[in-house]
Design a protein around this motif. Structure first.
Motif, mmCIF file in Angstrom:
data_model
loop_
_atom_site.group_PDB
_atom_site.id
_atom_site.type_symbol
_atom_site.label_atom_id
_atom_site.label_comp_id
_atom_site.label_asym_id
_atom_site.label_seq_id
_atom_site.Cartn_x
_atom_site.Cartn_y
_atom_site.Cartn_z
ATOM 1 N N HIS A 178 4.754 2.812 7.217
ATOM 2 C CA HIS A 178 4.907 3.806 6.165
ATOM 3 C C HIS A 178 3.576 4.043 5.460
ATOM 4 O O HIS A 178 3.215 5.177 5.153
ATOM 5 C CB HIS A 178 5.956 3.353 5.151
ATOM 6 N N ALA A 179 2.859 2.948 5.188
ATOM 7 C CA ALA A 179 1.597 3.070 4.465
ATOM 8 C C ALA A 179 0.583 3.882 5.275
ATOM 9 O O ALA A 179 -0.245 4.589 4.707
ATOM 10 C CB ALA A 179 1.038 1.685 4.151
ATOM 11 N N LEU A 198 9.199 -7.943 10.554
ATOM 12 C CA LEU A 198 9.591 -6.564 10.834
ATOM 13 C C LEU A 198 9.455 -5.713 9.580
ATOM 14 O O LEU A 198 8.981 -4.567 9.628
ATOM 15 C CB LEU A 198 11.035 -6.537 11.351
ATOM 16 N N LEU A 199 9.858 -6.286 8.453
ATOM 17 C CA LEU A 199 9.741 -5.558 7.188
ATOM 18 C C LEU A 199 8.288 -5.220 6.903
ATOM 19 O O LEU A 199 7.951 -4.087 6.535
ATOM 20 C CB LEU A 199 10.333 -6.407 6.059
ATOM 21 N N GLU A 200 7.418 -6.197 7.095
ATOM 22 C CA GLU A 200 5.996 -5.942 6.841
ATOM 23 C C GLU A 200 5.463 -4.878 7.793
ATOM 24 O O GLU A 200 4.686 -4.013 7.391
ATOM 25 C CB GLU A 200 5.204 -7.252 6.988
ATOM 26 N N ILE A 221 11.275 -10.761 8.184
ATOM 27 C CA ILE A 221 10.162 -10.545 7.263
ATOM 28 C C ILE A 221 9.019 -9.825 7.977
ATOM 29 O O ILE A 221 8.442 -8.861 7.460
ATOM 30 C CB ILE A 221 9.672 -11.898 6.720
ATOM 31 N N GLY A 255 0.788 -1.218 0.000
ATOM 32 C CA GLY A 255 0.000 0.000 0.000
ATOM 33 C C GLY A 255 0.824 1.273 0.000
ATOM 34 O O GLY A 255 0.328 2.329 0.371
ATOM 35 N N VAL A 256 2.069 1.175 -0.401
ATOM 36 C CA VAL A 256 2.919 2.364 -0.404
ATOM 37 C C VAL A 256 3.847 2.297 -1.612
ATOM 38 O O VAL A 256 4.304 1.224 -2.005
ATOM 39 C CB VAL A 256 3.720 2.454 0.916
ATOM 40 N N LEU A 258 6.676 -1.478 6.596
ATOM 41 C CA LEU A 258 5.963 -1.019 5.408
ATOM 42 C C LEU A 258 4.550 -0.576 5.788
ATOM 43 O O LEU A 258 4.048 0.425 5.264
ATOM 44 C CB LEU A 258 5.922 -2.131 4.359
ATOM 45 N N GLN A 284 15.821 -3.315 5.240
ATOM 46 C CA GLN A 284 15.325 -4.514 5.909
ATOM 47 C C GLN A 284 15.474 -5.738 5.013
ATOM 48 O O GLN A 284 15.795 -6.837 5.486
ATOM 49 C CB GLN A 284 13.863 -4.312 6.309
#
Lengths: 292, 292
Positions: free
Chosen positions: B86-87, B78-80, B76, A45-46, B83, A68
């Motif tokens: 951010h979104a 943490l990455l999600e 993974i 979504g970004v 994101l 990451q």
DNA sequence: CGTCAAGCATGCATGGAGCTTATGCCTTTC
DNA sequence: GAAAGGCATAAGCTCCATGCATGCTTGACG
């Protein structure tokens, strides 16, 4: 679920600053990269990359994702490296289960040879559990002899034939030579462990002596038995696998004549697909070990 | 290439100790799990799980793989999470580019309001670059006015209309009231910046004065201009967006009559798909900011 | 000012990877 | 001894990612 391939594509795009260049570097086509990034952006979504007339530039979110993703890819690479090390037998752990006389010299010497070639493999040694420890998952390799009952469900790899000697106190009248006629020991008192781990099958010894041995003392401790011999209260069978170094100086070892049937020594391990490569390597080391 | 789904399957199998249980936990069938693990073992060349009559147990390599896989899966996740942050505009960075009078009060006040709601967003402010900084990727949002040439390739979001006041030294004979007739200032000396950033389009001022203004001093520094006014060497146009707090006490602000055409203030940002959610949030904050 | 080249997006067809269903085999347990 | 729990394998199918062809936008160059 985010998959690694997407992250790899993301990483290459970030590194090269272009979908086309990343596609070439990854041996794929530009539309494939475009779709991967688009899917990533749709799912999260970004926007991850600013599309410029000349390539792309990561957005703030893209920058964070790149950092990451690098960590994740490093983790994957490390995992692959570790698995490869395990597959090559260069890494791992081997828990060896041995009987006391093997733990005296044979296992330590094998460990020394093995550790020189595979320093990253963790080795451990326990004494007294038997082959069932392998079945229970508490050991990876157990040393057993032909005197032990054959364990079910395990492979037995023959390692060596253990020559059986006779231990006499140095003051004993028969202790002078290199060997001793067994018939001459028919009247001696014999020392044994409480479980048949020392003298071996009494029937074999009885046949060699011409008469059933008179077992006068039972002792399960290795040093204790040597003490009994040194004190002159009896004689005992001494397996050559234990090595001379563990022998008290006031005890003499003699080769019996005729020789007693050798005790065969096996490694009991899980059947082929269940053995780790490190275990295979240790087995190879043990097989190549000819003796001191 | 190892993919995350395999690691997830691996992890669940390790956690539950059973292919079937892992399959149910992952909403798939047992053969699928069996295939995944088998593929993993084939690729890595090492057995990962001992198959027991009742479930499975990880081998040494499997244990190592499980630990490393946990790290990767954490990465993974943490990455999600990042994101997603951010979104949602909860994380990120916004670099604001403002003209001097906006940087005095308007931007700091917007930052204060924004930071209260989005404490994790990093805010920065620079002065003097103009809208081109956004195109160059050096800023994420630029404040511009209707006096500036319209930047190409950017969206202009109207924020507010900046009322223009007149600044006189407190000793000036016309500085007594709340307002001043512009015609009365026709003969004054005016102070301006070297680029048209202070007086605004001279034609508008000329129309209001009835005669072209006599620009006697040029000064680009905000405090320097105030000093010139306070010294009585000239008068100047003062945008209300700068706020009274930045005003020297020996200067009076008066509303001109008739009012000068307001200076419109815009946020110049990338077109819609190129804006980060954090920028969107800051835009919302600026739009909701009614003034001091 | 027109043409070209570079680079990203999109429609469409295809091939392969993975999933599901069905089944077999082994072990344990009552 | 029979039943159940659990893993492995075969066959068929579905879906998704890729590749090809093409369009669009932007900047460069003559």
């Amino acid at each position: 679920m985010l998959d690694v391939w997407s992250l790899k594509v993301l990483s290459e795009v970030g590194r090269l600053g272009s979908f086309s260049a990343a596609a070439e570097a990854l041996s794929m086509t530009q539309p494939a990269v475009s779709r991967q990034i688009a899917a990533l952006e749709r799912r999260s979504g970004v926007l991850l990359f600013h599309r410029l007339p000349r390539g792309v530039r990561p957005t703030g979110a893209g920058q964070a994702a790149l950092e990451q993703a690098a960590h994740v890819l490093d983790g994957i690479a490390l995992l692959e490296t570790r698995l490869a090390a395990h597959a090559a037998g260069e890494h791992g752990r081997v828990r060896v289960q041995a009987f006391p006389s093997a733990a005296t010299a044979f296992v330590p010497e094998c460990f020394r040879l093995f550790a020189a070639r595979h320093p990253a493999v963790e080795l451990s040694l326990t004494v007294g559990g038997g082959a069932s420890a392998v079945l229970a998952g508490e050991a990876d390799l157990a040393l057993v002899t032909s005197w032990d009952p054959a364990p079910a469900g395990l492979d037995l790899v023959p390692l060596l034939d253990d020559e059986l000697l006779v231990a006499l106190p140095e003051s004993h009248p028969l202790a002078a030579g290199e060997s001793v006629r067994l018939r001459a020991l028919a009247g001696q008192a014999w020392i044994d462990g409480s479980h048949p781990d020392c003298l071996g099958p009494l029937s074999e010894l009885a046949a060699a002596l011409g008469t059933p041995p008179r077992v006068s003392h039972l002792c399960d401790d290795w040093n204790g038995r040597q003490g009994l011999v040194a004190a002159g209260v009896g004689v005992m069978v001494f397996p050559s696998i234990a090595g001379g170094a563990a022998l008290r100086p006031d005890i003499r070892l003699l080769r019996p004549e005729p020789a007693l049937p050798a005790r065969r020594v096996f490694a009991a391990v899980l059947p082929a697909p269940g053995r780790s490569p490190a275990v295979e390597e240790l087995l190879r080391t043990m097989l190549g070990y000819g003796g001191p």
